[in-house]
Scaffold this active site. Structure first.
Site, PDB file in Angstrom:
ATOM      1  N   ASN A  93       0.797  -1.237   0.000  1.00 45.78           N
ATOM      2  CA  ASN A  93       0.000   0.000   0.000  1.00 45.78           C
ATOM      3  C   ASN A  93       0.829   1.286   0.000  1.00 45.78           C
ATOM      4  OD1 ASN A  93      -2.408   1.781   0.958  1.00 45.78           O
ATOM      5  ND2 ASN A  93      -0.911   1.928   2.635  1.00 45.78           N
ATOM      6  N   TYR A 159       2.343  10.335 -10.876  1.00 48.36           N
ATOM      7  CA  TYR A 159       1.396   9.527 -10.099  1.00 48.36           C
ATOM      8  C   TYR A 159       0.519   8.679 -11.034  1.00 48.36           C
ATOM      9  CZ  TYR A 159      -1.963   8.433  -6.368  1.00 48.36           C
ATOM     10  OH  TYR A 159      -2.766   7.790  -5.454  1.00 48.36           O
TER      11      TYR A 159
END
Ligand SMILES: NC(=O)c1ccc[n+]([C@@H]2O[C@H](COP(=O)([O-])OP(=O)(O)OC[C@H]3O[C@@H](n4cnc5c(N)ncnc54)[C@H](O)[C@@H]3O)[C@@H](O)[C@H]2O)c1
Length: 255
Positions: A93, A159
């Site tokens: 994560n 991103y």
């Protein structure tokens, strides 16, 4: 801890578990019986998650680790295996958003900083976890993607590229790992009420206002709502789900 016990005595690794989605997942796995290895670059935050799990009667260990460092990831995963004897599930994560800046002005170092953690970090973790899981011919891995794995916004090239990469990486990993009975999937959250989101939008209130206006469900997700999807993918309830990216976005990408 009370409640369901889908992960009774399972050994679960969660990275970036010192805050936000990772912390909610670590707490969720522990509530359902898992022994959780809490990994975070912020050792104090990792210890806080561990302490919160233990206060609620669960079991956890905290590890201070930079998930973008090959040596640190290898060391952390091998310490988990040494401590608990195996790894049953992993939630990869840890991730960062990076500075909001157009490509024309983006520094190469900033591009690399995002890719090193969001992509290479997941590759490094999954590789180490798969080696540990292979020995036991089973296990389950969930990688963190994002709605930026399918859409984008100005100023988010690094991103966006990193989260698109996670969806592809997850597919190849899934194909290779299923030969050893290991399921690999990904979760793609929309806007979630976490420190990352507050920093990105300037404040928690600004983030809430933006998603109230722009997301069909009219709000941000609670980190626990993403954790629930992660736990489902990691659990035996998803035993036929392989290489899938589960979008959990309140309808954001429908528009
Ligand atoms: N918040 C959102 O709206 C949202 C939406 C989609 C996807 N995501 C993804 O979810 C993941 C978690 O996001 P969040 O919002 O909970 O973030 P957050 O910033 O609130 O928490 C992330 C945690 O990761 C840790 N971390 C940062 N760099 C690390 C490193 N190099 N090694 C180990 N740990 C590190 C931080 O210390 C922090 O505890 C990220 O991959 C993010 O891209 C978040």
């Amino acid at each position: 801890m009370s409640g369901q016990a889908r992960f009774s005595d399972k050994v679960v690794v969660v990275s970036g578990a010192g805050a936000g989605i990772g912390r909610a997942a670590a707490i969720g796995f522990a509530r359902e019986g898992a022994v959780v290895a809490v990994l975070d670059i912020n050792g104090t935050a990792a210890q806080e998650t561990r302490a919160e799990i233990e206060r609620a009667g669960g079991r956890a260990s905290a590890f201070s680790v930079d998930m973008s460092s090959e040596a640190a990831v290898e060391d952390a995963i091998s310490r988990v295996v040494t401590e608990y004897g195996r790894i049953d599930c992993a939630f990869n994560n840890a991730g960062i958003r990076g500075a909001r800046v157009d490509i024309a002005d983006m520094l190469t170092d900033e591009w690399r900083r995002v890719m090193d953690l969001n992509v290479t970090g997941v590759f490094l973790a999954a590789r180490a976890e798969m080696k540990a899981m292979r020995a036991r011919k089973g296990g389950s891995i969930v990688n963190i993607a994002s709605i930026f794995g399918s859409v984008t916004a100005p100023g988010a090239a690094h991103y966006t590229a990193s989260k698109h990469a996670i969806i592809g990486l997850t597919k190849t990993l899934a194909l290779e790992a299923i030969r050893d009975g290991i399921r690999v999937n990904a979760v793609a959250p929309g806007g979630v009420d976490t420190p990352l989101m507050a920093a990105l939008e300037g404040s928690r209130e600004a983030a809430e206002a933006r998603y109230k206006a722009s997301c069909p469900i009219g709000r941000l997700a609670r980190p626990e709502e993403i954790a629930e999807s992660v736990m489902w993918l990691a659990s035996d309830a998803a035993s036929f789900v392989v290489g899938h990216t589960l979008v959990v976005d309140g309808g954001y990408t429908l528009l």
